[in-house]
Design an enzyme around this catalytic site. Structure first.
Site, PDB file in Angstrom:
ATOM      1  N   GLU A  35       0.854  -1.188   0.000  1.00  0.00           N
ATOM      2  CA  GLU A  35       0.000   0.000   0.000  1.00  0.00           C
ATOM      3  C   GLU A  35       0.892   1.241   0.000  1.00  0.00           C
ATOM      4  O   GLU A  35       1.728   1.411   0.894  1.00  0.00           O
ATOM      5  CB  GLU A  35      -0.925   0.004   1.213  1.00  0.00           C
ATOM      6  CG  GLU A  35      -1.732   1.267   1.392  1.00  0.00           C
ATOM      7  CD  GLU A  35      -2.565   1.613   0.161  1.00  0.00           C
ATOM      8  OE1 GLU A  35      -2.369   2.726  -0.369  1.00  0.00           O
ATOM      9  OE2 GLU A  35      -3.376   0.776  -0.275  1.00  0.00           O
ATOM     10  N   CYS A  43     -12.338   4.342   0.969  1.00  0.00           N
ATOM     11  CA  CYS A  43     -13.523   4.418   1.823  1.00  0.00           C
ATOM     12  C   CYS A  43     -13.170   4.847   3.237  1.00  0.00           C
ATOM     13  O   CYS A  43     -13.793   5.745   3.808  1.00  0.00           O
ATOM     14  CB  CYS A  43     -14.242   3.074   1.854  1.00  0.00           C
ATOM     15  SG  CYS A  43     -15.705   3.071   2.918  1.00  0.00           S
ATOM     16  N   CYS A  48     -16.102   7.210   2.010  1.00  0.00           N
ATOM     17  CA  CYS A  48     -17.415   7.121   2.646  1.00  0.00           C
ATOM     18  C   CYS A  48     -17.397   7.316   4.157  1.00  0.00           C
ATOM     19  O   CYS A  48     -18.323   7.915   4.716  1.00  0.00           O
ATOM     20  CB  CYS A  48     -18.077   5.792   2.286  1.00  0.00           C
ATOM     21  SG  CYS A  48     -16.993   4.363   2.257  1.00  0.00           S
ATOM     22  N   LYS A  51     -16.601  11.049   4.978  1.00  0.00           N
ATOM     23  CA  LYS A  51     -17.733  11.775   4.400  1.00  0.00           C
ATOM     24  C   LYS A  51     -18.956  11.707   5.301  1.00  0.00           C
ATOM     25  O   LYS A  51     -19.603  12.726   5.581  1.00  0.00           O
ATOM     26  CB  LYS A  51     -18.044  11.189   3.016  1.00  0.00           C
ATOM     27  CG  LYS A  51     -19.259  11.754   2.293  1.00  0.00           C
ATOM     28  CD  LYS A  51     -20.542  11.032   2.606  1.00  0.00           C
ATOM     29  CE  LYS A  51     -20.517   9.556   2.385  1.00  0.00           C
ATOM     30  NZ  LYS A  51     -20.492   9.142   0.989  1.00  0.00           N
ATOM     31  N   TYR A 100      -7.395  -1.933  10.560  1.00  0.00           N
ATOM     32  CA  TYR A 100      -7.171  -2.675   9.315  1.00  0.00           C
ATOM     33  C   TYR A 100      -5.785  -3.308   9.325  1.00  0.00           C
ATOM     34  O   TYR A 100      -5.601  -4.473   8.948  1.00  0.00           O
ATOM     35  CB  TYR A 100      -7.306  -1.731   8.109  1.00  0.00           C
ATOM     36  CG  TYR A 100      -8.686  -1.673   7.509  1.00  0.00           C
ATOM     37  CD1 TYR A 100      -8.916  -2.093   6.206  1.00  0.00           C
ATOM     38  CD2 TYR A 100      -9.772  -1.201   8.235  1.00  0.00           C
ATOM     39  CE1 TYR A 100     -10.179  -2.040   5.633  1.00  0.00           C
ATOM     40  CE2 TYR A 100     -11.044  -1.137   7.690  1.00  0.00           C
ATOM     41  CZ  TYR A 100     -11.240  -1.561   6.392  1.00  0.00           C
ATOM     42  OH  TYR A 100     -12.494  -1.507   5.836  1.00  0.00           O
ATOM     43  N   TYR A 179     -23.149  11.515  -6.724  1.00  0.00           N
ATOM     44  CA  TYR A 179     -23.343  11.486  -5.282  1.00  0.00           C
ATOM     45  C   TYR A 179     -22.256  12.243  -4.521  1.00  0.00           C
ATOM     46  O   TYR A 179     -22.526  12.874  -3.493  1.00  0.00           O
ATOM     47  CB  TYR A 179     -23.476  10.050  -4.775  1.00  0.00           C
ATOM     48  CG  TYR A 179     -22.223   9.209  -4.817  1.00  0.00           C
ATOM     49  CD1 TYR A 179     -21.411   9.075  -3.699  1.00  0.00           C
ATOM     50  CD2 TYR A 179     -21.859   8.521  -5.967  1.00  0.00           C
ATOM     51  CE1 TYR A 179     -20.274   8.287  -3.726  1.00  0.00           C
ATOM     52  CE2 TYR A 179     -20.720   7.742  -6.006  1.00  0.00           C
ATOM     53  CZ  TYR A 179     -19.934   7.631  -4.881  1.00  0.00           C
ATOM     54  OH  TYR A 179     -18.799   6.858  -4.915  1.00  0.00           O
ATOM     55  N   GLU A 183     -23.266  15.229  -2.064  1.00  0.00           N
ATOM     56  CA  GLU A 183     -23.003  15.065  -0.635  1.00  0.00           C
ATOM     57  C   GLU A 183     -22.143  16.210  -0.093  1.00  0.00           C
ATOM     58  O   GLU A 183     -22.418  16.752   0.983  1.00  0.00           O
ATOM     59  CB  GLU A 183     -22.353  13.711  -0.384  1.00  0.00           C
ATOM     60  CG  GLU A 183     -23.333  12.561  -0.570  1.00  0.00           C
ATOM     61  CD  GLU A 183     -22.673  11.192  -0.563  1.00  0.00           C
ATOM     62  OE1 GLU A 183     -23.397  10.201  -0.396  1.00  0.00           O
ATOM     63  OE2 GLU A 183     -21.437  11.116  -0.726  1.00  0.00           O
ATOM     64  N   ASP A 305     -12.801  -0.983  -7.373  1.00  0.00           N
ATOM     65  CA  ASP A 305     -13.003   0.113  -8.317  1.00  0.00           C
ATOM     66  C   ASP A 305     -12.092   0.050  -9.526  1.00  0.00           C
ATOM     67  O   ASP A 305     -12.399   0.633 -10.567  1.00  0.00           O
ATOM     68  CB  ASP A 305     -12.786   1.459  -7.606  1.00  0.00           C
ATOM     69  CG  ASP A 305     -13.881   1.775  -6.603  1.00  0.00           C
ATOM     70  OD1 ASP A 305     -14.737   0.897  -6.366  1.00  0.00           O
ATOM     71  OD2 ASP A 305     -13.877   2.885  -6.042  1.00  0.00           O
ATOM     72  N   HIS A 437     -45.684   1.265  14.189  1.00  0.00           N
ATOM     73  CA  HIS A 437     -46.199   2.621  14.364  1.00  0.00           C
ATOM     74  C   HIS A 437     -45.770   3.198  15.708  1.00  0.00           C
ATOM     75  O   HIS A 437     -45.765   2.483  16.707  1.00  0.00           O
ATOM     76  CB  HIS A 437     -47.731   2.595  14.272  1.00  0.00           C
ATOM     77  CG  HIS A 437     -48.368   3.937  14.386  1.00  0.00           C
ATOM     78  ND1 HIS A 437     -48.353   4.849  13.355  1.00  0.00           N
ATOM     79  CD2 HIS A 437     -49.031   4.523  15.421  1.00  0.00           C
ATOM     80  CE1 HIS A 437     -48.985   5.941  13.744  1.00  0.00           C
ATOM     81  NE2 HIS A 437     -49.410   5.775  14.995  1.00  0.00           N
ATOM     82  N   GLU A 442     -43.149   2.659   8.201  1.00  0.00           N
ATOM     83  CA  GLU A 442     -44.407   1.914   8.108  1.00  0.00           C
ATOM     84  C   GLU A 442     -45.141   2.201   6.806  1.00  0.00           C
ATOM     85  O   GLU A 442     -45.958   1.394   6.338  1.00  0.00           O
ATOM     86  CB  GLU A 442     -45.314   2.232   9.288  1.00  0.00           C
ATOM     87  CG  GLU A 442     -45.857   3.644   9.327  1.00  0.00           C
ATOM     88  CD  GLU A 442     -46.754   3.888  10.536  1.00  0.00           C
ATOM     89  OE1 GLU A 442     -47.770   3.189  10.668  1.00  0.00           O
ATOM     90  OE2 GLU A 442     -46.412   4.763  11.355  1.00  0.00           O
TER      91      GLU A 442
END
Length: 453
Positions: A35, A43, A48, A51, A100, A179, A183, A305, A437, A442
């Site tokens: 990496e 993400c 995400c 965000k 991670y 999006y 956003e 991706d 309810h 509903e």
């Protein structure tokens, strides 16, 4: 003894690559991952997760305002610190990235904190020049923001930089209609910025149900976002004190503290050595793969991706897991990309699963059930915000083909509705479900009248 240094080498430690590495290692494979940025991928680091944290922050002003209708008052006006928000975001992202990394280490995966490129069908080359041989290579390098091709495009930020701005811009121009653009427009507007959203199309959110597209645009405008459709940025010039002069194709000029491009994302394939290793790319520059994520080079696979199949984090995770099950678990597994629920974290937010009305009508006759109502919370708060719910139903079989929601907690509702759609539930199944309810959800099981508008 194997002729290779490792059984699997993964390029990219994002959601898909990490999942594939961990599962493959669990099956007994010797796995290494490289990496070049931070473990966790788009993400977790600049997508995400951060965000959604900023979205939460942007909604507190609404909450403060709404609370007056429920009897609350404050001795002083609430104040906001952009620096404190970004520091808290950074702390959480560092924690998640660390988790991670810990999970990879616990799984016995060797981690290389540097760029890796494909040096051949069974070899990778690290940035320091080290070559590592591998029986198989998995490319999970993800994607990144598309850059503009107009004069001054380099003066604009992308979603990457938006997470680390030194200060909240008073005025910002955002280009895009997907999006990410929507956003961030909602985030900046909610936090107090003056936002202009510029989109070259006639409507926002191409590919979404038409009712959702209209509802989201209306929601942005209620939050003060100026939406300019059929428009595009022609150029950006530097102004005084770091400001930007944004010239539109129509001839209008906008002065702003920041200009942001959210005009698309592209796979990270540049300089990876894929084509030289026999990996075919499609016309969009994405890695071509079969149903099992195998490329045209039999020893090289790709997920997430970089393949441009369905660019969602949970999909990349599924693809990574399916790859490991197939290759190392002896269980050939493909990923079904039909009826995948998704959300746009605008305010109010959008949740959708299944076919749009237009898509369903192309396949046959449909019945539409739709409602638009004021939520119970809004009755006391006085907020002018409605909830939209829509069911797209096959007229012949009564199977629910699509569920579409705009409103508070739409994402939470659509995740559960997605189970029903995936299972092939009918309108009768929805009708037979007793309503919970009082709740907004509903309405999904109490819709009785077909929409004839």
């Amino acid at each position: 003894m194997s002729q290779y240094d490792v059984d699997l080498f993964v390029i990219g430690a994002g959601s898909g690559g990490v999942r594939a590495a961990r599962i493959a290692s669990g099956y007994g494979a010797r796995v290494a991952v490289a990496e070049e940025y931070r473990i966790g991928g788009t993400c977790v680091i600049r997508g995400c997760v951060p965000k959604k944290l900023l979205v939460y922050a942007s909604r507190f002003p609404d909450g403060f305002e709404d609370s007056a209708g429920f009897g609350w008052s404050f001795p002083a006006e609430p104040t906001f610190s952009w620096a404190a928000l970004i520091a808290a975001k950074d702390k959480e992202i560092a924690r998640l990235s660390g988790l991670y990394e810990q999970n990879l280490a616990k799984a016995g995966v060797a981690i290389h904190r540097q760029r890796a490129v494909v040096a051949g069908p069974n070899a990778v080359r690290l940035a320091d020049g080290t070559e590592i041989t591998a029986e198989r290579i998995l490319v999970a390098a993800g994607g990144g923001p598309t850059v503009g091709d107009f004069p001054g495009a380099e003066l604009a930020i992308s979603s990457n930089e938006a997470f680390d701005l030194a200060e909240l811009p008073e005025k910002i121009v955002i280009a895009g209609g997907g999006y990410i653009a929507i956003e961030f427009a909602g985030v900046f507007a909610g936090l107090g910025s003056q936002v202009t959203l510029v989109h070259r199309g006639e409507k926002l959110l191409r590919g979404f149900d038409e009712d959702l597209r209209d509802e989201v645009k209306a929601g942005l405008e209620k939050r003060g976002v100026i939406v300019r459709l059929n428009e595009r940025i022609a150029s950006i010039a530097a102004g005084e004190g770091g400001s930007k002069r944004v010239s539109l194709a129509s001839g209008e000029t906008l002065d702003a503290d920041q200009a942001m491009l959210a005009i698309g994302r592209a796979p990270h394939v540049g300089g990876l050595g894929l084509e030289a290793a026999g990996v075919r790319l499609n016309e969009k520059g994405a890695v071509e793969v079969d149903a099992f994520s195998q490329t045209s080079a039999p020893s090289i696979y790709a997920v997430g991706d970089v393949t441009d199949r369905m660019n969602l984090t949970p999909v990349a995770i599924r693809e990574g897991h399916a790859f490991a099950d197939t290759v190392y678990g002896g269980r050939p597994t493909t990923v079904d990309l039909s009826n995948v629920p998704t959300a746009v974290f605008a305010t109010p937010e959008l949740g959708t699963v299944g076919l749009t009305e237009a898509e369903a009508r192309e396949k046959g006759e449909v019945d539409i059930y739709k409602t638009r109502f004021r939520s119970m919370k809004a009755t006391l708060s006085g907020r002018d915000e409605k909830v939209l719910m829509k069911l797209v139903v096959d007229a012949a079989t009564t199977k629910v083909l699509g569920v579409h929601i705009v409103g508070e907690d739409a994402a939470e509702m659509i995740q559960v509705a997605g189970i029903a759609v995936k299972m092939g539930a009918t309108k009768a199944d929805f009708d037979a479900t007793v309503a919970l309810h009082p709740s907004a959800a509903e309405e999904l099981v109490t819709l009785r009248q077909k929409w004839t508008g």
